[in-house]
Design a protein around this motif. Structure first.
Motif, PDB file in Angstrom:
ATOM      1  N   ASP A  18      -2.802   7.120  -0.251  1.00  0.00           N
ATOM      2  CA  ASP A  18      -1.799   5.884  -0.618  1.00  0.00           C
ATOM      3  C   ASP A  18      -0.483   6.466  -1.391  1.00  0.00           C
ATOM      4  O   ASP A  18       0.399   5.607  -1.398  1.00  0.00           O
ATOM      5  CB  ASP A  18      -2.525   4.974  -1.528  1.00  0.00           C
ATOM      6  N   LEU A  19      -0.596   7.748  -2.036  1.00  0.00           N
ATOM      7  CA  LEU A  19       0.701   8.278  -2.770  1.00  0.00           C
ATOM      8  C   LEU A  19       1.883   8.365  -1.941  1.00  0.00           C
ATOM      9  O   LEU A  19       3.073   7.961  -2.240  1.00  0.00           O
ATOM     10  CB  LEU A  19       0.388   9.619  -3.443  1.00  0.00           C
ATOM     11  N   TYR A  20       1.761   8.789  -0.748  1.00  0.00           N
ATOM     12  CA  TYR A  20       2.858   8.920   0.296  1.00  0.00           C
ATOM     13  C   TYR A  20       3.114   7.651   0.834  1.00  0.00           C
ATOM     14  O   TYR A  20       4.532   7.585   1.071  1.00  0.00           O
ATOM     15  CB  TYR A  20       2.211   9.909   1.332  1.00  0.00           C
ATOM     16  N   TRP A  21       2.466   6.834   1.194  1.00  0.00           N
ATOM     17  CA  TRP A  21       2.886   5.327   1.420  1.00  0.00           C
ATOM     18  C   TRP A  21       3.765   4.703   0.422  1.00  0.00           C
ATOM     19  O   TRP A  21       4.567   3.975   0.717  1.00  0.00           O
ATOM     20  CB  TRP A  21       1.745   4.572   1.740  1.00  0.00           C
ATOM     21  N   VAL A  22       3.230   4.868  -0.940  1.00  0.00           N
ATOM     22  CA  VAL A  22       3.801   4.301  -1.977  1.00  0.00           C
ATOM     23  C   VAL A  22       5.154   4.923  -2.186  1.00  0.00           C
ATOM     24  O   VAL A  22       6.235   4.036  -2.295  1.00  0.00           O
ATOM     25  CB  VAL A  22       3.168   4.533  -3.330  1.00  0.00           C
ATOM     26  N   ARG A  36      -4.783  -3.437  10.916  1.00  0.00           N
ATOM     27  CA  ARG A  36      -5.127  -3.146   9.378  1.00  0.00           C
ATOM     28  C   ARG A  36      -3.736  -3.491   8.671  1.00  0.00           C
ATOM     29  O   ARG A  36      -3.592  -2.881   7.608  1.00  0.00           O
ATOM     30  CB  ARG A  36      -5.712  -1.918   9.090  1.00  0.00           C
ATOM     31  N   LYS A  37      -2.959  -3.975   9.486  1.00  0.00           N
ATOM     32  CA  LYS A  37      -1.584  -3.901   8.897  1.00  0.00           C
ATOM     33  C   LYS A  37      -1.375  -4.734   7.687  1.00  0.00           C
ATOM     34  O   LYS A  37      -0.683  -3.900   6.572  1.00  0.00           O
ATOM     35  CB  LYS A  37      -0.495  -4.490   9.857  1.00  0.00           C
ATOM     36  N   SER A  38      -1.804  -5.954   7.444  1.00  0.00           N
ATOM     37  CA  SER A  38      -1.540  -6.797   6.403  1.00  0.00           C
ATOM     38  C   SER A  38      -2.643  -6.293   5.129  1.00  0.00           C
ATOM     39  O   SER A  38      -2.128  -6.359   4.136  1.00  0.00           O
ATOM     40  CB  SER A  38      -2.035  -8.099   6.597  1.00  0.00           C
ATOM     41  N   GLU A  39      -3.589  -5.904   5.652  1.00  0.00           N
ATOM     42  CA  GLU A  39      -4.456  -5.375   4.372  1.00  0.00           C
ATOM     43  C   GLU A  39      -3.846  -4.015   4.004  1.00  0.00           C
ATOM     44  O   GLU A  39      -4.171  -3.773   2.671  1.00  0.00           O
ATOM     45  CB  GLU A  39      -6.126  -4.722   5.052  1.00  0.00           C
ATOM     46  N   ARG A  40      -3.517  -2.985   4.619  1.00  0.00           N
ATOM     47  CA  ARG A  40      -3.106  -2.067   3.949  1.00  0.00           C
ATOM     48  C   ARG A  40      -1.679  -2.134   3.495  1.00  0.00           C
ATOM     49  O   ARG A  40      -1.504  -1.595   2.299  1.00  0.00           O
ATOM     50  CB  ARG A  40      -2.723  -0.747   5.244  1.00  0.00           C
ATOM     51  N   MET A  41      -0.946  -2.965   3.625  1.00  0.00           N
ATOM     52  CA  MET A  41       0.325  -3.420   3.160  1.00  0.00           C
ATOM     53  C   MET A  41      -0.068  -4.096   1.543  1.00  0.00           C
ATOM     54  O   MET A  41       0.590  -3.659   0.581  1.00  0.00           O
ATOM     55  CB  MET A  41       1.235  -4.175   3.723  1.00  0.00           C
ATOM     56  N   GLN A  42      -1.011  -4.868   1.634  1.00  0.00           N
ATOM     57  CA  GLN A  42      -1.219  -5.445   0.331  1.00  0.00           C
ATOM     58  C   GLN A  42      -2.085  -4.235  -0.449  1.00  0.00           C
ATOM     59  O   GLN A  42      -1.502  -4.119  -1.751  1.00  0.00           O
ATOM     60  CB  GLN A  42      -2.382  -6.516   0.421  1.00  0.00           C
ATOM     61  N   GLN A  43      -2.466  -3.240   0.069  1.00  0.00           N
ATOM     62  CA  GLN A  43      -3.310  -2.081  -0.682  1.00  0.00           C
ATOM     63  C   GLN A  43      -2.112  -1.323  -1.307  1.00  0.00           C
ATOM     64  O   GLN A  43      -2.287  -0.845  -2.417  1.00  0.00           O
ATOM     65  CB  GLN A  43      -4.088  -1.340   0.192  1.00  0.00           C
ATOM     66  N   PHE A  44      -0.906  -1.099  -0.560  1.00  0.00           N
ATOM     67  CA  PHE A  44       0.179   0.075  -0.998  1.00  0.00           C
ATOM     68  C   PHE A  44       0.808  -0.864  -2.157  1.00  0.00           C
ATOM     69  O   PHE A  44       1.147  -0.284  -3.147  1.00  0.00           O
ATOM     70  CB  PHE A  44       0.946   0.031   0.142  1.00  0.00           C
ATOM     71  N   LYS A  45       0.900  -2.172  -2.130  1.00  0.00           N
ATOM     72  CA  LYS A  45       1.625  -2.902  -3.223  1.00  0.00           C
ATOM     73  C   LYS A  45       1.010  -2.911  -4.291  1.00  0.00           C
ATOM     74  O   LYS A  45       1.567  -2.867  -5.516  1.00  0.00           O
ATOM     75  CB  LYS A  45       2.082  -4.348  -2.654  1.00  0.00           C
ATOM     76  N   THR A  46      -0.515  -3.143  -4.424  1.00  0.00           N
ATOM     77  CA  THR A  46      -1.284  -3.200  -5.410  1.00  0.00           C
ATOM     78  C   THR A  46      -1.357  -1.771  -6.025  1.00  0.00           C
ATOM     79  O   THR A  46      -1.336  -1.582  -7.398  1.00  0.00           O
ATOM     80  CB  THR A  46      -2.666  -3.537  -4.936  1.00  0.00           C
ATOM     81  N   LYS A  47      -1.406  -0.638  -5.331  1.00  0.00           N
ATOM     82  CA  LYS A  47      -1.590   0.657  -5.817  1.00  0.00           C
ATOM     83  C   LYS A  47      -0.057   1.028  -6.444  1.00  0.00           C
ATOM     84  O   LYS A  47      -0.073   1.597  -7.610  1.00  0.00           O
ATOM     85  CB  LYS A  47      -1.346   1.738  -4.497  1.00  0.00           C
ATOM     86  N   LEU A  48       1.200   0.595  -6.058  1.00  0.00           N
ATOM     87  CA  LEU A  48       2.317   0.455  -6.585  1.00  0.00           C
ATOM     88  C   LEU A  48       2.337  -0.033  -8.062  1.00  0.00           C
ATOM     89  O   LEU A  48       2.835   0.732  -9.158  1.00  0.00           O
ATOM     90  CB  LEU A  48       3.462   0.019  -5.661  1.00  0.00           C
TER      91      LEU A  48
END
Length: 634
Positions: A449-453, A473-485
């Motif tokens: 997730d670091l590289y996506w952030v 998995r587009k919407s799920e991963r996008m929400q995951q990246f925003k939460t990670k940020l």
């Protein structure tokens, strides 16, 4: 030292690499630091004025780490001093006391070789490398209260062991990863090794023989071709192989004429000739390796950042799919030309005879095949970008990230059956794509997730991140990246709030208790003005709690992601300029983004150090000491 003292981020990224000297003194290791400085700009915002270091936001509330570093006499630094003086009092605000006017500053990406260390007789294990790294950190970073951010290096086991012992974050060198992928393709694809053997033999012949080179030049002039020498490749650099193939293809006519004319003579009896299949393999290999060379050059730039990793992998896969689609179209055109009758034959088949011939062919096909296939049983035409997935013999082609199919090795018989260039390109491109998608280092990059952030924090890519993800998995991963940020941003700044709260608790309450005159009701003009000031002051003047800090940081992230047209305000193609202009608007988020995007995408700068050292430490200079090598190289 002065530049490190004014680093925008509290963490400095490092690139490292190792090298064995020829003269047998030992193994060298180098460390290159990467950080960001802010510079003052003139009133017109033009380059060329006297460069002065600007006090970064992290130093606005405290003096610099070293007293020997003078504070620059600029307007921004003056405001930083006033903010520092205000912060030393009892008043504390929700947001840090930052000097205003950062939008007029310029940014400079800095890098410097911290040291070139010779391990000598010491072992090259992880603890020894970690000890050498800690020595550089104590010398350069600790005096300025700086920490190690990311460490960019190759996948050497000893380097990874040192990073694991020190609990440091590792970023793989993208140039090294691409090199391993291409090397696997070159060594595993059937037939390419024979092409390499023949190409190196021919190119080496012209390098060793002046007479052969002179005759080759005459052939080039006679055919009105540019007079150019052939290029010999280096076994450790795959891009030199691409250059060798390109030059051979440019001089194909002259090379064939020379080999047919002089290839059977005594001095060149072992040269042989280039078979037509060899030229096809070379042409297709160059077509597939060219995108890798372009990406390697991009990640090797000084401006390359960690946010480029995900987009470059995505566009590499996209480029290979585009080549496969073009090869499929060429195959279909060749099949149509092969089975379509020529115009004279079509004229002879016209009339009743042609009708009888067609009916006879249809009856034979029905008897042999048991009738026509239904449309449902026929394979449908694949959409653009995935058509090659339905081809027989193209195992390993992936429809999307995370939808990898089983990759089968290419047998010699299947490779020899390919007669056309297009069919060979389909098979070769499918194998190259499978090497890219099956590489474990590429998989780890796409799963981290670091590289996506980092990609999300790059204003050039933030609107296209969702398109780089698979649909399921587009919407799920996008929400995951925003939460990670948001979590990473809060983790980076919650320590500052805790320290500030403990400092306020040690000094006591910032606002003194009301005086006796106020309790007794002696209202004066001064008390009235203080009452008005406290009434109209914003609520964020109190010390921030953990919840209010989290809400402010989440709001900054939401505001940044909500902007869609802000990319037009960039002064250049570098994303760091974008965040400098928004240091006043989003102070914490901008500092976090600048610190993260300052991490390079490859360890090329450290490798260039040893490229220079290779020209200094030679067999005739075998008595050079460690300090001499360090001074001459750095």
């Amino acid at each position: 030292m002065a530049s490190l003292a004014y680093s925008v981020g509290a963490r400095v990224h490092l690139t490292t690499d190792t090298w064995s000297a020829k003269h047998g003194q030992g193994r060298y290791i180098t460390y290159t630091a990467h950080w960001v400085n802010l510079l003052t700009a003139d009133k017109h915002g033009m380059r060329g004025s006297a460069a002065e270091l600007v006090t970064p936001p992290r130093l606005a509330g405290r003096p610099t780490a070293t007293s020997s570093t003078p504070t620059p006499s600029s307007s921004i630094s003056s405001s930083a001093e006033s903010s520092s003086a205000a912060a030393s009092g009892c008043t504390s605000t929700d947001s840090p006391q930052l000097p205003r006017g950062y939008s007029t500053s310029r940014i400079r990406q800095c890098h410097a070789i911290l040291g070139l260390t010779c391990l000598k007789a010491e072992s090259h294990t992880g603890p020894a490398l970690l000890s050498a790294l800690n020595a550089q950190v104590d010398q350069w970073l600790t005096p300025h209260q700086l920490e190690i951010g990311k460490v960019v290096c190759d996948n050497g086991s000893n380097l990874l062991a040192a990073l694991n012992l020190g609990k440091l974050s590792h970023v793989p060198c993208m140039a090294h990863v691409l090199n391993l992928i291409v090397q696997r393709f070159v060594s595993k694809y059937p037939g390419l090794q024979d092409v390499f053997k023949q190409a190196r033999k021919v190119c080496g012949h012209f390098r060793r023989s002046y007479t052969a080179m002179a005759h080759f030049s005459d052939i080039q002039r006679r055919n009105n071709m540019p007079v150019r020498r052939l290029i010999c490749d280096s076994p450790t650099r795959w891009n030199s192989t691409l250059l060798m193939f390109d030059r051979l293809l440019q001089q194909e006519k002259a090379v064939n004429e020379y080999l047919y004319d002089r290839g059977a003579r005594t001095a060149s009896a072992e040269l042989g000739i280039f078979l037509p299949r060899y030229w096809t393999l070379m042409r297709n290999a160059c077509r597939l390796m060219r995108p890798f060379e372009e990406v390697t050059n991009l990640v090797s730039r000084t401006e390359g950042t960690i946010s480029d990793l995900i987009p470059f992998v995505f566009f590499l896969e996209r480029a290979l799919r585009r080549v496969l689609d073009q090869a499929v179209d060429e195959c279909e055109e060749e099949e149509e030309e092969l089975w379509s009758p020529s115009p004279p034959e079509t004229a002879l088949l016209a009339g009743p005879a042609a009708t009888l011939e067609e009916e006879y062919e249809e009856e034979e096909s029905e008897e042999e095949c048991g009738g026509f296939e239904e449309e449902e049983d026929q394979p449908q035409q694949a959409p653009q970008g995935a058509r090659c997935c339905h081809l027989s013999g193209t195992h390993g082609v992936v429809r999307g990230w995370g939808e990898e199919q089983t990759v089968n090795d290419i047998s010699e018989d299947e490779e020899q059956e390919m007669s056309s260039s297009a069919s060979n390109l389909v098979q070769m491109g499918s194998f190259m794509l499978s090497c890219l998608l099956r590489d474990p280092r590429i998989k780890r990059i796409k799963e981290n997730d670091l590289y996506w952030v980092a990609t999300l924090l790059d204003p050039r890519y933030k609107q296209k991140v969702a398109e780089m993800l698979p649909n399921y998995r587009k919407s799920e991963r996008m929400q995951q990246f925003k939460t990670k940020l948001k979590n990473m941003l809060y983790t980076a700044y919650k320590g500052d709030v805790t320290a500030q709260r403990e400092s306020n608790r040690g000094r006591g309450e910032c606002n003194p208790p009301p005086t006796t005159a106020a309790r007794t009701g002696r209202f004066t003009d001064v008390l009235l003005m203080e009452d008005m000031r406290s009434f109209f002051s914003p609520t964020h003047r109190h010390s921030p709690s953990g919840s209010s800090l989290r809400e402010r940081l989440d709001r900054q992230v939401a505001d940044y992601l909500a902007l869609t047209a802000d990319i037009d305000t960039l002064r250049s193609n570098e994303p760091l300029h974008y965040w400098v202009c928004r240091l006043d608007l989003w102070p914490e988020l901008s500092q976090f983004a600048i610190e993260l995007l300052a991490c390079p995408a490859s360890s090329v700068l450290s490798e260039r150090t040893f490229s220079a050292a290779g020209g200094i430490v030679t067999d005739k200079r075998s008595r050079l000491g460690q300090k001499s090598v360090d001074y001459l190289t750095s």
